[in-house]
Design an enzyme around this catalytic site. Structure first.
Site, PDB file in Angstrom:
ATOM      1  N   ARG A   1      46.474  45.773  24.264  1.00  0.00           N
ATOM      2  CA  ARG A   1      46.476  44.564  25.087  1.00  0.00           C
ATOM      3  C   ARG A   1      47.870  43.933  25.119  1.00  0.00           C
ATOM      4  O   ARG A   1      48.244  43.271  26.077  1.00  0.00           O
ATOM      5  CB  ARG A   1      45.445  43.536  24.577  1.00  0.00           C
ATOM      6  CG  ARG A   1      45.208  42.411  25.608  1.00  0.00           C
ATOM      7  CD  ARG A   1      44.237  41.337  25.142  1.00  0.00           C
ATOM      8  NE  ARG A   1      44.815  40.498  24.117  1.00  0.00           N
ATOM      9  CZ  ARG A   1      44.425  40.453  22.851  1.00  0.00           C
ATOM     10  NH1 ARG A   1      43.413  41.178  22.430  1.00  0.00           N
ATOM     11  NH2 ARG A   1      45.023  39.670  21.993  1.00  0.00           N
TER      12      ARG A   1
ATOM     13  N   TYR B   1      44.625  35.960  50.543  1.00  0.00           N
ATOM     14  CA  TYR B   1      43.469  36.708  50.064  1.00  0.00           C
ATOM     15  C   TYR B   1      42.363  35.706  49.680  1.00  0.00           C
ATOM     16  O   TYR B   1      42.628  34.749  48.926  1.00  0.00           O
ATOM     17  CB  TYR B   1      43.916  37.540  48.856  1.00  0.00           C
ATOM     18  CG  TYR B   1      42.865  38.459  48.335  1.00  0.00           C
ATOM     19  CD1 TYR B   1      42.419  39.535  49.103  1.00  0.00           C
ATOM     20  CD2 TYR B   1      42.311  38.271  47.083  1.00  0.00           C
ATOM     21  CE1 TYR B   1      41.440  40.383  48.620  1.00  0.00           C
ATOM     22  CE2 TYR B   1      41.333  39.128  46.584  1.00  0.00           C
ATOM     23  CZ  TYR B   1      40.904  40.185  47.367  1.00  0.00           C
ATOM     24  OH  TYR B   1      39.942  41.022  46.890  1.00  0.00           O
TER      25      TYR B   1
ATOM     26  N   ASP C   1      52.934  37.010  47.119  1.00  0.00           N
ATOM     27  CA  ASP C   1      51.991  38.126  47.039  1.00  0.00           C
ATOM     28  C   ASP C   1      52.463  39.156  48.068  1.00  0.00           C
ATOM     29  O   ASP C   1      52.346  38.941  49.275  1.00  0.00           O
ATOM     30  CB  ASP C   1      50.572  37.626  47.348  1.00  0.00           C
ATOM     31  CG  ASP C   1      49.527  38.743  47.258  1.00  0.00           C
ATOM     32  OD1 ASP C   1      49.898  39.919  47.371  1.00  0.00           O
ATOM     33  OD2 ASP C   1      48.332  38.421  47.089  1.00  0.00           O
TER      34      ASP C   1
ATOM     35  N   LYS D   1      45.804  48.439  46.299  1.00  0.00           N
ATOM     36  CA  LYS D   1      46.060  48.689  47.705  1.00  0.00           C
ATOM     37  C   LYS D   1      47.166  49.746  47.890  1.00  0.00           C
ATOM     38  O   LYS D   1      47.017  50.834  47.404  1.00  0.00           O
ATOM     39  CB  LYS D   1      46.397  47.366  48.399  1.00  0.00           C
ATOM     40  CG  LYS D   1      45.472  46.202  47.985  1.00  0.00           C
ATOM     41  CD  LYS D   1      44.023  46.397  48.374  1.00  0.00           C
ATOM     42  CE  LYS D   1      43.068  45.410  47.716  1.00  0.00           C
ATOM     43  NZ  LYS D   1      43.405  43.998  47.877  1.00  0.00           N
TER      44      LYS D   1
HETATM   45  C1  LIG Z   1      43.183  42.789  47.242  1.00  0.00           C
HETATM   46  C2  LIG Z   1      44.160  41.716  47.220  1.00  0.00           C
HETATM   47  C3  LIG Z   1      44.289  40.872  46.108  1.00  0.00           C
HETATM   48  C4  LIG Z   1      43.399  40.972  44.907  1.00  0.00           C
HETATM   49  O1  LIG Z   1      43.513  42.214  44.265  1.00  0.00           O
HETATM   50  P1  LIG Z   1      42.333  42.916  43.428  1.00  0.00           P
HETATM   51  O2  LIG Z   1      43.005  44.113  42.900  1.00  0.00           O
HETATM   52  O3  LIG Z   1      41.225  43.206  44.378  1.00  0.00           O
HETATM   53  O4  LIG Z   1      41.910  41.933  42.388  1.00  0.00           O
HETATM   54  C5  LIG Z   1      45.270  39.897  46.147  1.00  0.00           C
HETATM   55  N1  LIG Z   1      46.060  39.736  47.224  1.00  0.00           N
HETATM   56  C6  LIG Z   1      45.954  40.522  48.312  1.00  0.00           C
HETATM   57  C7  LIG Z   1      46.863  40.298  49.461  1.00  0.00           C
HETATM   58  C8  LIG Z   1      45.002  41.523  48.351  1.00  0.00           C
HETATM   59  O5  LIG Z   1      44.893  42.298  49.433  1.00  0.00           O
END
Ligand SMILES: *Cc1c(COP(=O)(O)O)cnc(C)c1O
Length: 406
Positions: free
Chosen positions: A59, A112, A184, A209
């Site tokens: 961790r 998101y 992000d 993603k």
């Molecule tokens: C999917 C996504 C998240 C969250 O990610 P997870 O891996 O599903 O927790 C955050 N920001 C964006 C732009 C996303 O597409």
């Protein structure tokens, strides 16, 4: 820029984060262990005191995870990365590290869905207040800033509307007010956008993603620019506990080797699909930063190295037509998530952005008829043909309705 950063991005994707391993292994071994043996009581004590470098407990840090963290930090032009269990674990760790009760956050309306929900529920409960603004309008960001604004949080292109926010201008506004600029960068990946170059302090990703790209891992990452921030974030992450595991780190690191060529193909395919959709009579509006009709087309060209693989569009006939389309596609799969090699289609209002509530959705311009498409790396003619036959079904339905009403 140092010498390392100048290495061509394609080459970096293959080599970043790689080191020397036992038996001459070319890739980082999967250290599937929860804990690490100390050589002696003194050695263990020295590791805990930070007097010696080494691994203690997974961790806290694990070599397979660290290899991935170093890789993405290099791709983003940052100092270090922190691997998280999911993109949302990364978002939570960022706010957990940066804010305390009494602080204020300015956040893009088009983010998101669960990020909005996190700010409106857990962070609010902890005493952190958020103002949501359309960050594609820089002036709205300026006027939302308060004396206690600690974080300016931007997603660009926004989710799902693909509105582009001016990273350079917003960073200036944040810094003039001693706030921290968080971006992000999930929709672009480091292949298409480098927020740190435009002044961002913290960059985060859902690894789930484009970075992983194969729809088989859930993960997240935070990239920071200096050692002090890194140590602070590492402490928070260790307390919150949302770390990525070694096996998933290995898979993401493997996925990144093809990031550059995958992103090129996503962009090539998406513009063809976007242009096809834009000409289609059943489609009211297409949102794609690579189309001249996109309101921030020029800004996207300046700030991004490509337009990405995400397209949003609005059908004539709204929600019902959207459902027929989604039930009629054969190659594109009806699923949330994005950024994988396969094309995925979904309906934000009833799926990814449902938790926001209708009012917040309307404010974020996420209408009921909006459909989001993550364009994969299949042959683009096959993707277009699939949409064509599905749109034909929508057309049949609408002609029937017209007949009915006559
Ligand atoms: C999917 C996504 C998240 C969250 O990610 P997870 O891996 O599903 O927790 C955050 N920001 C964006 C732009 C996303 O597409």
């Amino acid at each position: 820029m140092n010498k390392e950063q100048k290495k061509d991005f394609e080459t970096k994707c293959v080599h970043a984060g790689m080191g020397e391993y036992e038996f001459g292994s070319v890739v980082p071994p999967i250290y599937q262990t929860s804990t690490f043996k100390f050589k002696s009581a003194q050695h263990g004590a020295a590791l805990f005191a930070g007097e010696e470098k080494g691994y203690i407990y997974t961790r806290m840090l694990n070599p397979t995870v660290e290899a991935l963290e170093n890789c993405i930090a290099e791709l983003e032009g940052g100092y270090k990365g922190l691997g998280c269990a999911s993109g949302m674990a990364a978002v939570h760790t960022v706010f957990g590290s940066l804010t305390q009760a009494g602080d204020h956050v300015v956040c893009s309306t088009a983010v998101y869905g669960p990020t909005t929900t996190l700010l409106n529920s857990i962070m609010k409960k902890y005493g952190v207040e958020t103002t949501f603004v359309d960050t594609s309008n820089t002036e709205l960001v300026r006027s939302a800033i308060k004396p206690n604004t600690k974080v300016v949080y931007v997603e660009t292109p926004g989710n799902p509307t693909l509105a582009i926010s001016d990273l350079k201008e917003i960073s200036k506004i944040a810094h003039a007010n001693n706030a921290i600029m968080v971006v992000d960068n999930t929709f672009m990946s480091p292949a298409l956008q480098s927020p740190i170059e435009f002044g961002a302090d913290i960059v985060l990703h859902s690894l789930t993603k484009f970075l992983n790209g194969h729809a088989d891992v859930v993960g997240g990452i935070i990239v920071v620019k200096d050692e002090e921030t890194y140590k602070h974030f590492r402490k928070t992450l260790n307390q919150l506990g949302g770390v990525i595991d070694p096996f998933n780190s290995f898979l993401v690191h493997r996925g990144i080797k093809t990031l550059s060529i995958r992103m090129q193909k996503h962009c090539e395919n998406a513009i063809v699909v976007a242009e096809y959709l834009e000409k289609h009579p059943l489609i009211k509006k297409v949102f794609y930063p690579g189309l001249k009709s996109h309101p921030q087309y020029e800004l996207a060209k300046k700030q991004q190295k490509g337009s990405g693989g995400m397209i949003t569009f609005e059908l004539e006939g709204g929600f019902e037509a959207g459902q027929v389309l989604m039930n009629s596609v054969k190659l594109c799969q009806l699923a949330v998530s994005l950024g994988g090699v396969e094309s995925l289609i979904q309906h934000p209002a009833s799926m990814t952005h449902f938790s926001m509530g209708r009012e917040a959705r309307m404010a974020a311009e996420i209408s009921d008829g909006l459909v989001r498409l993550s364009v994969g790396i299949e042959n683009v003619n096959d993707i277009v043909k699939d949409l064509e036959q599905a749109l034909e079904k929508v057309n049949e339905l609408q002609s029937k309705e017209v007949e009915h009403s006559l």
